[in-house]
Design an enzyme around this catalytic site. Structure first.
Site, PDB file in Angstrom:
ATOM      1  N   VAL A   1       0.798  -1.219   0.000  1.00  0.00           N
ATOM      2  CA  VAL A   1       0.000   0.000   0.000  1.00  0.00           C
ATOM      3  C   VAL A   1       0.835   1.276   0.000  1.00  0.00           C
ATOM      4  CG1 VAL A   1      -1.800   1.257   1.212  1.00  0.00           C
ATOM      5  CG2 VAL A   1      -1.824  -1.234   1.196  1.00  0.00           C
TER       6      VAL A   1
ATOM      7  N   ASP B   1      16.078   7.352  -0.065  1.00  0.00           N
ATOM      8  CA  ASP B   1      16.489   8.537   0.712  1.00  0.00           C
ATOM      9  C   ASP B   1      16.239   8.342   2.208  1.00  0.00           C
ATOM     10  OD1 ASP B   1      13.779   8.570  -0.461  1.00  0.00           O
ATOM     11  OD2 ASP B   1      13.474  10.394   0.746  1.00  0.00           O
TER      12      ASP B   1
ATOM     13  N   SER C   1     -31.792 -30.313  -4.401  1.00  0.00           N
ATOM     14  CA  SER C   1     -30.934 -29.621  -5.388  1.00  0.00           C
ATOM     15  C   SER C   1     -31.132 -28.106  -5.354  1.00  0.00           C
ATOM     16  CB  SER C   1     -31.155 -30.185  -6.793  1.00  0.00           C
ATOM     17  OG  SER C   1     -32.525 -30.315  -7.127  1.00  0.00           O
TER      18      SER C   1
END
Lengths: 634, 300
Positions: free
Chosen positions: A34, A169, A542
């Site tokens: 993320v 960085d 069914s």
């Protein structure tokens, strides 16, 4: 902003046009967790290649102040996080496509979401990409999501990967940290078989190593991200593979022209070449390669053309034309990897539609060999599959289809699975192994056939499928019909849900998966009886529409008659002939249809009998009438 | 090998593939023809997909009554020249009520475009409608599928779209549902112009620079196309050399000053453009997230 921009000023028109013929297209996707900075990276690429217009930049500056997370800096993620909900939640929830270009290549970027629940969207993005940029946060290194995304990229056919170690960085441009992550990643994806992997330390936010070498990482001597994307060679050897073209559409403007329109999937074709139809093996010669810009002498992979042949042979949509010396497999059974895309679970035995190239046929997943844990790549057993599951499965189609292994052809080895009732795309698959001999299964040719057996009995065979809630009256009515048929001298039999569960299906429980298998076996037994010439009544709750439809498919047209015994649940509960509702309501029986498991009403049954409107005997007579009306009995 | 396809040829082939899939899988497709440059390219690709047959489906134009006169003339000439089947639909009720872009703003667009389109699709029972939208136009378009699924109410639910893999499109729908199909999804504005130039496609003359009567309103150059244009106090049309990058209803479409009067000059101008294409469309600025909102409601 980078100092390298001056070199990227727009080209004059003549140079632009001269270059366009040579400029190729690279499709890539970005994936990562993320907060790894995918959207920021894409925004940065668009910005640095001058694809952001002034009015968009002004809007971006306004939006950055309103929603931004980058302080006083421009928040590049806002350029690409398009939908309202995303901007508010600060996440990317769908695949977004972005376009940019340099004077060496055009790029289409698929920006795909990071969270687990959107694995399917990542798979979507990966399916049309040649390369994946996998982002990791330099502070966090390789996470289980990194492994998952790499696995899905490889599964969907991506052979080239860039490991973008972002936010370098924030670890002080540490070479040691970069080397550690690169080594971790190489180990993690060793088994995935990427043909190229390049790791690049970068900062999407500040632009380090994005379009040019950063002075902050003097220890890094590889290409910048853009430099690599401009030059990496991803073109598969599609042209040198044997010719294949799935036929999309038959073009018949008049009696004198019959053309076969399609996109060449592999190989090169010349006028005069022999081609064969995969399924029939019949062959002919290419007479013309027709396009509106004029006939071609030859055409290669990726070209959308219309072919005419020297001979009249039977070809329709879904057929595959191939080089005669290198035929493709035509099979109805194969093994595949699948990614399941929907909350409705996959059950072996249930009927789905499979679309492969231009052919759509129905079939079933016969079994799940194993599920694959996408974080550890471990193979684990599974009876069913849920959303975002990846598995190896066996597939059986009702008709043979021309196909190749996905590793050999994305076009003839990739398929989608479509739910018959919702029409949703519920799965995506890659053919891994084609079952040898599945092309040539010939049904044992019985000397005495179904018609002969039925004629001897003076009837036409049929399956009467009684469906409805427990206690609706299915067995009662079926038994009355059976008696009436017997009295008429007809040959019939009843398969009753309870009785069959005592024998044939006694190994099955009441989970959704077991119910699917229960119905499959009942349908198969009924089919054998119909084959023997009988009128068979199947009396099964069914509850699932798709299972009844799958049962219907096992029969010839007109042989399957769905009889909906419609009794309201309150009436069933009041009758409760076996005391089951009382126990279900007391929580003693789980997965009881109508109580804590669903019953899906038939959409258009052949017979709809309301038991609250007539007694059982009257309803049984209506069944007999229907059999007469259909000419099944005299 | 020399058979490697150029970027533009690849886009063209992929679009033709999409168009043929729709013709093969859908019952009643229609080409939603908007007369603009994207429609010119899409029309050419549709003709290519079925050559030597004519397209096996009709064209539909939603006429708001406020299109530039040159657009309508171009539309009719195109249909005549190619022998195509065109249906023109107008929201007659809206026209009778005098719904217009000056007084009714967003309601005008909703009534005369969105509602008119929905009514026309329903009236003729079309189950697939081709449009010329591109993903590079606008942020919410960037997430649109190529086969964009619409509910029976013709609404777009961005969270419930079918995933698309490779070149496999799922065109199966229930009765009443429909699909909007965008074969130009992966084209950029520059690709469109490049294609038009390479194939010398006819386009509406408004794309070429010419002296036209213009008023400046809220910083936008509006061409006075007919006598219905309401001039505000102090406004006097003046002749300026302008052209359009995008065409719509004339009172809502901004022109820009340009001397590009030929296709090569337009492409050259595109290469140094610093504003986006829809910058001239007033309807996109109505409110925040306005395109996404309109799309959810069924706007094309």
């Amino acid at each position: 902003m980078s100092s390298d921009l001056a070199a990227r000023e727009p080209l004059p028109l003549e140079q632009f046009l001269a270059r366009q013929e040579q400029i190729g297209l690279l499709r890539f996707l970005t994936c990562g967790s993320v907060d790894d900075g995918k959207s920021t990276l894409i925004g940065r690429l668009l910005y640095d290649t001058k694809l952001i217009f002034d009015d968009q930049l002004a809007a971006l500056q306004r939006d950055s102040a309103r929603h931004g997370t980058a302080g006083e800096h421009i928040d590049f993620a806002l350029l690409v996080d398009g939908l309202e909900a995303e901007r508010e939640q600060g996440i990317t929830i769908d695949v977004a496509y972005r376009f940019f270009a340099t004077d060496r290549r055009r790029f289409i970027v698929a920006d795909t979401p990071g969270h687990e629940q959107y694995t399917r969207n990542m798979a979507t993005g990966a399916s049309n990409a040649d390369l994946a940029v996998v982002l990791v946060d330099a502070r966090h290194g390789v996470l289980s999501q990194t492994r998952r995304h790499s696995f899905i990229a490889a599964l969907l056919g991506i052979r080239h990967v860039v490991l973008a170690v972002n936010k370098i960085d924030l670890v002080d441009f540490s070479e040691a940290r970069f080397a550690e992550i690169r080594a971790d990643y190489a180990r993690a994806v060793e088994s995935l078989g990427f043909s190229s992997m390049v790791a690049i330390p970068l900062s999407a936010r500040f632009g380090d190593n994005v379009i040019s070498a950063s002075p902050q990482t003097p220890w890094y001597t590889g290409p910048s991200l853009l430099g690599h994307l401009e030059t990496v060679d991803v073109d598969a050897a599609a042209m040198v593979r044997p010719f294949r073209m799935p036929v999309q559409w038959v073009n018949r403007p008049n009696l004198d022209f019959r053309g076969y329109a399609g996109t060449i999937a592999a190989g090169t074709l010349r006028v005069g070449d022999r081609v064969a139809v995969a399924a029939s093996g019949r062959s002919s010669t290419i007479a013309r390669i027709v396009t509106m810009d004029g006939d071609l002498d030859r055409a290669g992979a990726g070209s959308a053309v219309t072919l005419t042949l020297a001979d009249q042979i039977d070809i329709s949509r879904g057929d595959v034309l191939t080089a005669p010396g290198a035929p493709v497999a035509v099979a109805d059974k194969f093994d595949a990897h699948v990614v399941w895309l929907t909350e409705q679970r996959l059950f072996p035995g249930r009927s789905y539609l499979f679309k492969l190239a231009t052919r759509t046929v129905s079939g079933t997943v016969t079994h799940i060999r194993h599920r694959i844990d996408v974080n550890t790549f471990a193979e684990v057993p599974a009876a069913t599959l849920g959303m975002n599951d990846v598995a190896r499965i066996g597939v059986s189609l009702i008709a043979p289809v021309a196909m190749e292994r996905f590793a050999d052809s994305r076009e003839l080895g990739g398929f989608i699975i479509i739910d018959r009732l919702t029409n949703a795309t519920v799965g995506v698959g890659m053919v891994e192994a084609i079952t040898p001999g599945s092309t040539n299964i010939v049904w044992h040719d019985m000397a005495v056939d179904k018609d002969a057996r039925a004629a001897l009995k003076g009837q036409r065979p049929a399956a009467l499928w009684f469906t409805g809630l427990s206690g609706a009256g299915k067995s009662t009515i079926a038994n009355l019909v059976d008696r009436k048929l017997h009295a008429l001298g007809r040959h019939s039999y009843i398969l009753d849900g309870d009785n069959v569960r005592h024998g044939l299906n006694r190994d099955l429980g009441f989970s959704e998966a077991d119910r699917v298998e229960n119905i499959r076996r009942a349908a198969e037994a009924a089919r054998l009886m119909v084959d023997a010439g009988l009128i068979v009544m199947v009396s099964f709750i069914s509850p699932y529409r798709s299972d009844r439809e799958a049962a219907r498919e096992r029969f010839d047209a007109g042989e399957f008659i769905e009889v909906f015994i419609d009794t309201p649940i309150d009436e069933c509960r009041r009758r409760d002939p076996k005391g089951l509702y009382a126990r279900a309501d007391a929580g003693q029986i789980r997965n009881f249809t109508g109580v804590d498991a669903p019953y899906e009403h038939p959409a258009s049954p052949e017979l709809h009998l309301l038991t609250t409107e007539a007694d059982a005997d009257t309803l049984a007579d209506r069944v007999i009438e229907e059999l007469r009306r259909r000419g099944l009995i005299a | 090998m020399s058979d490697r396809l150029s970027h533009l040829k690849r886009l063209e082939n992929e679009s033709i593939h999409i168009i043929r899939e729709v013709a093969a899988e859908c019952q009643a497709p229609v080409f939603l023809y908007s007369i603009g440059k994207d429609s010119s390219v899409l029309l050419d690709l549709i003709l290519k997909a079925f050559h030597p047959s004519l397209p096996p489906f009709p064209m539909l134009h939603i006429d708001t009554g406020w299109k530039f006169r040159e657009m309508i003339a171009f539309r009719d000439a195109t249909v005549r020249r190619l022998g195509l089947d065109l249906i023109v639909h107008t929201n007659e009720e809206g026209r009778r009520q005098g719904i217009n872009p000056f007084d009714h703003g967003a309601f005008y667009t909703h009534t005369m475009k969105t509602e008119a389109l929905k009514a026309a699709l329903k009236l003729h029972g079309f189950d697939a409608a081709f449009g010329g939208a591109r993903r590079d136009e606008e942020k919410s378009r960037a997430k649109e599928r190529i086969f964009s699924f619409r509910t029976a109410n013709q609404e777009w639910d961005p969270k419930n779209q079918r995933p698309e893999f490779w070149h496999l499109y799922n065109g199966r729908i229930h009765k009443g549902e429909s699909i909007r199909v965008f074969p130009l999804s992966n084209w950029t504005e520059l690709d469109i112009w490049h294609y038009i130039m390479l194939h010398d496609l006819p386009i509406v003359p408004l794309y070429f620079a010419a002296p036209r009567p213009v008023v400046v309103r809220d910083g936008t150059l509006i061409v006075v196309d007919d006598e219905r244009m309401r001039l505000e106090p102090g406004e006097t049309p003046e002749q300026r050399v302008v052209r359009f990058r995008s065409l719509g209803c004339y009172p809502l479409t901004g022109a820009h000053e340009s001397s590009a009067a030929t296709l090569p000059e337009i492409v050259a101008e595109m290469l140094i453009a610093r504003t986006s294409e829809r910058g001239g469309r007033l309807i996109d600025r109505d409110e925040k997230d306005s395109m996404e909102k309109k799309k959810r409601e069924g706007y094309f």
